[in-house]
Design a protein around this motif. Structure first.
Motif, PDB file in Angstrom:
ATOM      1  N   LYS A  42      37.810  45.196 -13.638  1.00 37.84           N
ATOM      2  CA  LYS A  42      36.469  45.014 -13.031  1.00 37.84           C
ATOM      3  C   LYS A  42      36.523  43.810 -11.932  1.00 37.84           C
ATOM      4  CE  LYS A  42      34.232  46.492 -17.193  1.00 37.84           C
ATOM      5  NZ  LYS A  42      33.113  46.220 -18.332  1.00 37.84           N
ATOM      6  N   ILE A  43      36.590  44.125 -10.785  1.00 37.78           N
ATOM      7  CA  ILE A  43      36.746  43.337  -9.629  1.00 37.78           C
ATOM      8  C   ILE A  43      35.825  43.650  -8.515  1.00 37.78           C
ATOM      9  CG2 ILE A  43      38.958  42.573 -10.148  1.00 37.78           C
ATOM     10  CD1 ILE A  43      40.066  44.336  -7.820  1.00 37.78           C
ATOM     11  N   VAL A  44      35.276  42.597  -7.682  1.00 42.61           N
ATOM     12  CA  VAL A  44      34.701  42.796  -6.604  1.00 42.61           C
ATOM     13  C   VAL A  44      35.308  42.431  -5.458  1.00 42.61           C
ATOM     14  CG1 VAL A  44      32.300  42.134  -5.592  1.00 42.61           C
ATOM     15  CG2 VAL A  44      32.424  42.808  -8.027  1.00 42.61           C
ATOM     16  N   ALA A  45      35.291  42.803  -4.270  1.00 41.42           N
ATOM     17  CA  ALA A  45      35.812  42.432  -3.106  1.00 41.42           C
ATOM     18  C   ALA A  45      34.723  41.691  -2.357  1.00 41.42           C
ATOM     19  CB  ALA A  45      36.688  43.318  -2.246  1.00 41.42           C
ATOM     20  N   LEU A  46      34.871  40.542  -1.965  1.00 40.54           N
ATOM     21  CA  LEU A  46      33.913  39.705  -1.192  1.00 40.54           C
ATOM     22  C   LEU A  46      34.368  39.856   0.316  1.00 40.54           C
ATOM     23  CD1 LEU A  46      33.083  36.466  -3.012  1.00 40.54           C
ATOM     24  CD2 LEU A  46      31.577  38.287  -2.706  1.00 40.54           C
ATOM     25  N   ILE A  47      33.500  40.372   1.041  1.00 38.47           N
ATOM     26  CA  ILE A  47      33.829  40.590   2.638  1.00 38.47           C
ATOM     27  C   ILE A  47      32.806  39.733   3.325  1.00 38.47           C
ATOM     28  CG2 ILE A  47      34.179  42.036   4.559  1.00 38.47           C
ATOM     29  CD1 ILE A  47      35.070  44.206   2.421  1.00 38.47           C
ATOM     30  N   PHE A  48      33.257  38.849   4.367  1.00 36.00           N
ATOM     31  CA  PHE A  48      32.385  38.161   5.376  1.00 36.00           C
ATOM     32  C   PHE A  48      32.752  38.801   6.857  1.00 36.00           C
ATOM     33  CE2 PHE A  48      32.504  35.533   1.420  1.00 36.00           C
ATOM     34  CZ  PHE A  48      31.288  35.540   1.132  1.00 36.00           C
ATOM     35  N   ASP A  49      31.698  39.195   7.320  1.00 34.95           N
ATOM     36  CA  ASP A  49      31.855  39.902   8.648  1.00 34.95           C
ATOM     37  C   ASP A  49      31.106  38.824   9.783  1.00 34.95           C
ATOM     38  OD1 ASP A  49      32.730  42.249   7.613  1.00 34.95           O
ATOM     39  OD2 ASP A  49      31.246  43.339   8.235  1.00 34.95           O
ATOM     40  N   LEU A  61      33.173  28.447   2.791  1.00 27.99           N
ATOM     41  CA  LEU A  61      34.466  27.975   2.176  1.00 27.99           C
ATOM     42  C   LEU A  61      34.321  27.163   1.086  1.00 27.99           C
ATOM     43  CD1 LEU A  61      36.593  27.567   5.541  1.00 27.99           C
ATOM     44  CD2 LEU A  61      36.780  29.420   3.828  1.00 27.99           C
ATOM     45  N   THR A  62      33.271  26.248   1.192  1.00 30.79           N
ATOM     46  CA  THR A  62      33.018  25.202   0.211  1.00 30.79           C
ATOM     47  C   THR A  62      32.415  26.030  -1.168  1.00 30.79           C
ATOM     48  OG1 THR A  62      32.439  23.518   1.959  1.00 30.79           O
ATOM     49  CG2 THR A  62      31.570  23.415  -0.598  1.00 30.79           C
ATOM     50  N   ILE A  63      31.782  26.987  -0.844  1.00 21.98           N
ATOM     51  CA  ILE A  63      31.245  27.711  -2.294  1.00 21.98           C
ATOM     52  C   ILE A  63      32.369  28.459  -2.917  1.00 21.98           C
ATOM     53  CG2 ILE A  63      29.828  29.577  -2.762  1.00 21.98           C
ATOM     54  CD1 ILE A  63      27.652  28.584  -0.626  1.00 21.98           C
ATOM     55  N   ALA A  71      38.264  35.596  -0.455  1.00 18.88           N
ATOM     56  CA  ALA A  71      37.497  36.488   0.134  1.00 18.88           C
ATOM     57  C   ALA A  71      38.303  36.985   1.439  1.00 18.88           C
ATOM     58  CB  ALA A  71      36.108  36.091   0.689  1.00 18.88           C
ATOM     59  N   THR A  72      37.806  38.054   2.029  1.00 21.79           N
ATOM     60  CA  THR A  72      38.420  38.644   3.189  1.00 21.79           C
ATOM     61  C   THR A  72      37.254  38.160   4.385  1.00 21.79           C
ATOM     62  OG1 THR A  72      39.645  40.433   2.119  1.00 21.79           O
ATOM     63  CG2 THR A  72      39.039  40.740   4.533  1.00 21.79           C
ATOM     64  N   GLY A  94      43.701  29.878   2.180  1.00 24.21           N
ATOM     65  CA  GLY A  94      44.346  31.184   1.689  1.00 24.21           C
ATOM     66  C   GLY A  94      43.547  32.205   1.626  1.00 24.21           C
ATOM     67  N   HIS A  95      42.472  32.643   2.257  1.00 28.81           N
ATOM     68  CA  HIS A  95      41.696  33.804   2.360  1.00 28.81           C
ATOM     69  C   HIS A  95      42.303  34.847   3.474  1.00 28.81           C
ATOM     70  CE1 HIS A  95      38.494  31.906   0.144  1.00 28.81           C
ATOM     71  NE2 HIS A  95      38.408  30.761   0.883  1.00 28.81           N
ATOM     72  N   GLU A  96      42.166  36.115   3.039  1.00 34.90           N
ATOM     73  CA  GLU A  96      42.423  37.307   3.979  1.00 34.90           C
ATOM     74  C   GLU A  96      41.701  37.129   5.132  1.00 34.90           C
ATOM     75  OE1 GLU A  96      43.164  40.805   1.892  1.00 34.90           O
ATOM     76  OE2 GLU A  96      42.975  41.730   3.640  1.00 34.90           O
ATOM     77  N   ILE A  97      42.359  37.378   6.121  1.00 31.99           N
ATOM     78  CA  ILE A  97      41.537  37.737   7.758  1.00 31.99           C
ATOM     79  C   ILE A  97      41.750  39.167   8.241  1.00 31.99           C
ATOM     80  CG2 ILE A  97      41.721  37.050  10.056  1.00 31.99           C
ATOM     81  CD1 ILE A  97      41.557  34.272   9.234  1.00 31.99           C
ATOM     82  N   GLY A  98      40.550  39.831   8.559  1.00 34.76           N
ATOM     83  CA  GLY A  98      40.892  41.041   9.213  1.00 34.76           C
ATOM     84  C   GLY A  98      40.374  41.019  10.509  1.00 34.76           C
ATOM     85  N   ASN A  99      40.378  41.925  11.294  1.00 31.78           N
ATOM     86  CA  ASN A  99      39.957  42.138  12.880  1.00 31.78           C
ATOM     87  C   ASN A  99      38.768  42.876  12.700  1.00 31.78           C
ATOM     88  OD1 ASN A  99      39.642  42.986  15.472  1.00 31.78           O
ATOM     89  ND2 ASN A  99      41.961  43.319  15.892  1.00 31.78           N
TER      90      ASN A  99
END
Ligand SMILES: [Zn+2]
Length: 159
Positions: A42-49, A61-63, A71-72, A94-99
């Protein structure tokens, strides 16, 4: 019915169909679209655009640090150039980065060269900031039609 009216109706129906295809989250004309990952957890992926953004990125980042959550972040190339330290902070935590493209323009009705430049420029900026992981791509506004999926397929084949 005149030929002009028939043609107009055909163009209208085709345009509506293509618009629906361009924003469909489960289907694209070429290649594979990843909208979920099969798991029994039971997981959720957090994505910030749309970042990085001065102030907001630090707050996020603090939160995330307080909650011990990763998150990504799908970053815009132009924003990376303006906020290089925020980009490095995301990587250091250590967060993931996307384009998320270079200019955040819709990726439909654009040339192959436009798509290529948007993605490659941003990949380069992400790498220059120190990111070492695989870089996924998320189109602005979720829009894709022919050229973007075609570019991504040729890119995958080249790797
Ligand atoms: Zn966006």
């Amino acid at each position: 019915m005149s030929k002009v009216i028939k043609l107009s109706i055909l163009i209208l129906i085709s345009s509506i169909f293509l618009w629906q295809v361009s924003k469909n989250e489960k289907y694209q004309v070429l290649g594979k679209l990843i909208d979920r990952v099969e798991t029994s957890e039971k997981i959720v992926a957090l994505i910030f655009d749309d970042g990085p953004t001065k102030g907001k990125t630090k707050e996020i980042l603090t939160i995330l640090d307080e909650a011990e959550v990763k998150a990504t972040f799908y970053l815009i190339g132009k924003s990376i150039e303006k906020n290089i330290q925020e980009t490095k902070n995301i990587i250091d935590r250590g967060h993931e980065i996307g384009n998320h493209s270079y200019t955040h323009k819709r990726m439909i009705l654009k040339s192959y060269n436009f798509v290529e430049e948007e993605l490659e420029k941003t990949n380069e900026l992400i790498t220059q900031a120190g990111y070492k992981g695989a870089i996924s791509f998320r189109p602005p506004y979720g829009k894709k039609l022919f050229i973007l999926p075609y570019y991504l397929i040729t890119l995958t084949v080249m790797i």
